[in-house]
Design a protein around this motif. Sequence first.
Motif, PDB file in Angstrom:
ATOM      1  N   ASP A   1       0.980  13.749   5.893  1.00  0.00           N
ATOM      2  CA  ASP A   1       2.412  13.344   5.916  1.00  0.00           C
ATOM      3  C   ASP A   1       2.707  11.859   5.753  1.00  0.00           C
ATOM      4  OD1 ASP A   1       3.715  15.823   5.304  1.00  0.00           O
ATOM      5  OD2 ASP A   1       3.168  16.082   7.698  1.00  0.00           O
ATOM      6  N   PRO A   2       2.941  11.425   4.742  1.00  0.00           N
ATOM      7  CA  PRO A   2       3.038   9.789   4.755  1.00  0.00           C
ATOM      8  C   PRO A   2       3.963   9.264   5.674  1.00  0.00           C
ATOM      9  CG  PRO A   2       4.269  10.521   2.859  1.00  0.00           C
ATOM     10  CD  PRO A   2       3.548  11.672   3.449  1.00  0.00           C
ATOM     11  N   GLY A   3       3.616   8.102   6.048  1.00  0.00           N
ATOM     12  CA  GLY A   3       4.773   7.563   7.314  1.00  0.00           C
ATOM     13  C   GLY A   3       4.483   6.068   7.187  1.00  0.00           C
ATOM     14  N   PRO A   4       4.915   5.382   8.485  1.00  0.00           N
ATOM     15  CA  PRO A   4       4.837   3.960   8.716  1.00  0.00           C
ATOM     16  C   PRO A   4       3.489   3.385   8.820  1.00  0.00           C
ATOM     17  CG  PRO A   4       5.993   4.782  10.379  1.00  0.00           C
ATOM     18  CD  PRO A   4       5.686   6.000   9.666  1.00  0.00           C
ATOM     19  N   GLY A   5       2.603   4.269   8.629  1.00  0.00           N
ATOM     20  CA  GLY A   5       1.019   3.716   9.228  1.00  0.00           C
ATOM     21  C   GLY A   5       0.750   4.521  10.527  1.00  0.00           C
ATOM     22  N   TRP A   6      -0.548   4.680  10.766  1.00  0.00           N
ATOM     23  CA  TRP A   6      -1.127   5.266  11.729  1.00  0.00           C
ATOM     24  C   TRP A   6      -1.092   4.483  13.099  1.00  0.00           C
ATOM     25  CZ3 TRP A   6      -5.730   3.512  12.731  1.00  0.00           C
ATOM     26  CH2 TRP A   6      -6.383   3.013  11.810  1.00  0.00           C
ATOM     27  N   GLY A   7      -1.006   4.958  14.320  1.00  0.00           N
ATOM     28  CA  GLY A   7      -1.059   4.281  15.591  1.00  0.00           C
ATOM     29  C   GLY A   7      -1.420   5.323  16.690  1.00  0.00           C
ATOM     30  N   GLY A   8      -0.715   4.671  17.970  1.00  0.00           N
ATOM     31  CA  GLY A   8      -0.665   5.431  19.099  1.00  0.00           C
ATOM     32  C   GLY A   8      -2.000   4.885  19.872  1.00  0.00           C
TER      33      GLY A   8
ATOM     34  N   ARG B   1     -14.108   0.723   7.137  1.00  0.00           N
ATOM     35  CA  ARG B   1     -13.052  -0.569   7.112  1.00  0.00           C
ATOM     36  C   ARG B   1     -12.121  -0.399   6.328  1.00  0.00           C
ATOM     37  NH1 ARG B   1     -14.115  -5.361   8.704  1.00  0.00           N
ATOM     38  NH2 ARG B   1     -16.299  -5.179   9.247  1.00  0.00           N
ATOM     39  N   ALA B   2     -12.253   0.473   5.124  1.00  0.00           N
ATOM     40  CA  ALA B   2     -11.161   0.495   4.284  1.00  0.00           C
ATOM     41  C   ALA B   2      -9.895   1.179   4.893  1.00  0.00           C
ATOM     42  CB  ALA B   2     -11.618   1.014   2.902  1.00  0.00           C
ATOM     43  N   THR B   3     -10.356   2.361   5.698  1.00  0.00           N
ATOM     44  CA  THR B   3      -9.175   2.999   6.170  1.00  0.00           C
ATOM     45  C   THR B   3      -8.256   2.228   7.058  1.00  0.00           C
ATOM     46  OG1 THR B   3     -10.543   5.108   6.357  1.00  0.00           O
ATOM     47  CG2 THR B   3      -8.958   4.618   7.712  1.00  0.00           C
ATOM     48  N   ILE B   4      -8.902   1.197   7.844  1.00  0.00           N
ATOM     49  CA  ILE B   4      -8.117   0.182   8.649  1.00  0.00           C
ATOM     50  C   ILE B   4      -7.513  -0.780   8.017  1.00  0.00           C
ATOM     51  CG2 ILE B   4      -8.537  -1.565  10.291  1.00  0.00           C
ATOM     52  CD1 ILE B   4     -10.871  -0.135  11.412  1.00  0.00           C
ATOM     53  N   ASP B   5      -7.880  -1.219   6.981  1.00  0.00           N
ATOM     54  CA  ASP B   5      -7.395  -2.238   6.095  1.00  0.00           C
ATOM     55  C   ASP B   5      -6.082  -1.650   5.242  1.00  0.00           C
ATOM     56  OD1 ASP B   5      -9.075  -4.083   6.922  1.00  0.00           O
ATOM     57  OD2 ASP B   5     -10.308  -4.062   4.884  1.00  0.00           O
ATOM     58  N   THR B   6      -6.256  -0.274   4.803  1.00  0.00           N
ATOM     59  CA  THR B   6      -5.144   0.306   3.985  1.00  0.00           C
ATOM     60  C   THR B   6      -4.133   0.432   5.094  1.00  0.00           C
ATOM     61  OG1 THR B   6      -6.907   1.639   2.733  1.00  0.00           O
ATOM     62  CG2 THR B   6      -4.662   2.499   2.909  1.00  0.00           C
TER      63      THR B   6
ATOM     64  N   ALA C   1      -7.437   9.449  10.938  1.00  0.00           N
ATOM     65  CA  ALA C   1      -7.017   8.002  10.532  1.00  0.00           C
ATOM     66  C   ALA C   1      -7.202   8.130   9.011  1.00  0.00           C
ATOM     67  CB  ALA C   1      -7.771   6.864  11.163  1.00  0.00           C
ATOM     68  N   MET C   2      -8.606   8.387   8.407  1.00  0.00           N
ATOM     69  CA  MET C   2      -8.695   8.308   6.909  1.00  0.00           C
ATOM     70  C   MET C   2      -7.902   9.299   6.352  1.00  0.00           C
ATOM     71  SD  MET C   2     -12.506   9.123   5.141  1.00  0.00           S
ATOM     72  CE  MET C   2     -12.145  10.724   5.841  1.00  0.00           C
ATOM     73  N   LYS C   3      -7.496  10.445   6.857  1.00  0.00           N
ATOM     74  CA  LYS C   3      -6.501  11.273   6.083  1.00  0.00           C
ATOM     75  C   LYS C   3      -5.106  10.818   5.795  1.00  0.00           C
ATOM     76  CE  LYS C   3      -6.569  15.869   6.103  1.00  0.00           C
ATOM     77  NZ  LYS C   3      -6.392  17.120   6.568  1.00  0.00           N
ATOM     78  N   LEU C   4      -4.540  10.213   7.095  1.00  0.00           N
ATOM     79  CA  LEU C   4      -3.302   9.349   6.847  1.00  0.00           C
ATOM     80  C   LEU C   4      -3.238   8.232   5.918  1.00  0.00           C
ATOM     81  CD1 LEU C   4      -2.623   9.542  10.971  1.00  0.00           C
ATOM     82  CD2 LEU C   4      -1.224  10.789   9.122  1.00  0.00           C
ATOM     83  N   SER C   5      -4.444   7.441   6.056  1.00  0.00           N
ATOM     84  CA  SER C   5      -4.629   6.288   5.156  1.00  0.00           C
ATOM     85  C   SER C   5      -4.446   6.606   3.500  1.00  0.00           C
ATOM     86  CB  SER C   5      -5.686   5.485   5.221  1.00  0.00           C
ATOM     87  OG  SER C   5      -5.433   4.475   6.539  1.00  0.00           O
TER      88      SER C   5
ATOM     89  N   ALA D   1       0.980   8.270  -1.741  1.00  0.00           N
ATOM     90  CA  ALA D   1       2.600   8.262  -1.588  1.00  0.00           C
ATOM     91  C   ALA D   1       2.901   7.134  -2.736  1.00  0.00           C
ATOM     92  CB  ALA D   1       3.064   8.141  -0.399  1.00  0.00           C
ATOM     93  N   THR D   2       2.001   6.070  -2.454  1.00  0.00           N
ATOM     94  CA  THR D   2       2.201   4.688  -3.568  1.00  0.00           C
ATOM     95  C   THR D   2       2.122   5.171  -4.821  1.00  0.00           C
ATOM     96  OG1 THR D   2       1.777   3.136  -1.648  1.00  0.00           O
ATOM     97  CG2 THR D   2       1.663   2.451  -3.894  1.00  0.00           C
ATOM     98  N   LEU D   3       1.076   5.833  -5.034  1.00  0.00           N
ATOM     99  CA  LEU D   3       0.810   6.316  -6.577  1.00  0.00           C
ATOM    100  C   LEU D   3       1.775   7.394  -6.905  1.00  0.00           C
ATOM    101  CD1 LEU D   3      -1.638   6.227  -8.324  1.00  0.00           C
ATOM    102  CD2 LEU D   3      -2.599   8.200  -7.567  1.00  0.00           C
ATOM    103  N   CYS D   4       2.155   8.126  -6.021  1.00  0.00           N
ATOM    104  CA  CYS D   4       3.468   9.056  -6.535  1.00  0.00           C
ATOM    105  C   CYS D   4       4.631   8.197  -6.806  1.00  0.00           C
ATOM    106  CB  CYS D   4       3.818   9.974  -5.250  1.00  0.00           C
ATOM    107  SG  CYS D   4       2.493  11.262  -5.225  1.00  0.00           S
TER     108      CYS D   4
END
Length: 437
Positions: A249-256, A281-286, A210-214, A220-223
């Motif tokens: 790979d960036p996407g619409p957020g992580w879930g599942g 906590r930052a991983t979740i909030d991000t 999850a941290m890698k995805l966040s 991606a926003t920085l790019c």
Amino acid sequence: MRERRVAVIGTGYVGLTTGACLAAVGHRVVCADADHRKVERLGRAEVDILEPGLPELVRDGLDSGRLTFVGDSRAAVGEADVVFLCLPTPMGVGGAADLAAVEAVADEVRSALRRSAVVVNKSTVPVGTTERVAALLGRPDIAVVSNPEFLREGHAVQDFLHPDRVVVGAADQEAGQRVAELYAELDAPVVLTDPASAELTKYAANFFLAMKLSFANNLATLCERFDADIHDVVTGIGHDPRIGRAFLDPGPGWGGSCLPKDTHALLTVCEESGVDFPLLRATIDTNVEHQRRLVERVVAGCSPGNGSLRGVRLALLGLTFKAGTSDLRDSPALAIARLLKERGADLYAYDPALSESPPDLSDLLTITDSPERAADGARACVVLTEWPHFRELDWEAMAGLLEAPVVYDFRNLLDPLRLDRAALSWEGIGRSYAMAG
């Protein structure tokens, strides 16, 4: 390999895969589930789960006699050497894992377990659950072992039969060895450890992913800010073996079904134990903030001008949390859909794994039977799940159906040049049109 008699309690994603695969490698497996209609369907090799190879393994197991299904957990465990608990542990109040199903089954089967059997927690559970189950059983002759699963939906059979590792946590080393031996045919590295370490390994793995995805979504926003290309950046860092390319790979957020509940459960464990873990906590909030940012992009492009999407029809392509599965649990696509709905949008969606709207989604959106029906009259199209065949759609026809020629590709799935030829404007994540083309 010595054949073992195995019982698997629960025939959900993990339980059915575990039972079918253990039968495939030569063990005799009885799977139990409280849903008697499901048991009847499985007894006819009717598998409701969308998972490559699983229906065939179930059929092979039934035909060979190594796999059977029953509706009585007590009957399933009576002759078993090893009993797997593969039960749901959903997010409960405050984010903690809800262990009600695990505790109920432990209470149900304790007197039916044969002497010296081994009970295995396969469910994802908080640290200390192995000891908790042992206490509930109240059977000094029964060892309880932790053996977390590391199965990816859409690749579960492959992951079980060709695992990266097998983790077994046991206070009784002989019991741990008995569980490890079940996997002897798979030629995988085995990590034999204590129960707490095994339980924490599962949570740590999902938190790290999850941290890698966040990280990738923020990057991606920085790019976008500096006109850099997220694909090239993550490819460049991914060649470093200390980092790796997976889950960048960036996407619409992580879930599942796993990452959201497991990260929240781990956060709850940290809070209860007095351990400050700001990165978690930052991983979740991000993740939450990233989804809000994507919705603001759609609002900025589709709103009549007042920040509202009231009366604006949008076409959503994909609702499952990833391609190759029919699973909607904590889908990031649905999280985006709910945020769009809050802004007033009328949502029409297509997903190849869904033939009709689940009852709990009827107030959120309308399921259509084709991408074209979803797009007909829509202001814009939003790609939310990376189903490969979305690339091959007739985008010229889609352009003729949309009110505005805009596609928000929140999976960076589509070919921008292909959309350009169809007179459509493409918006990805972390990639400019020129770079992606």
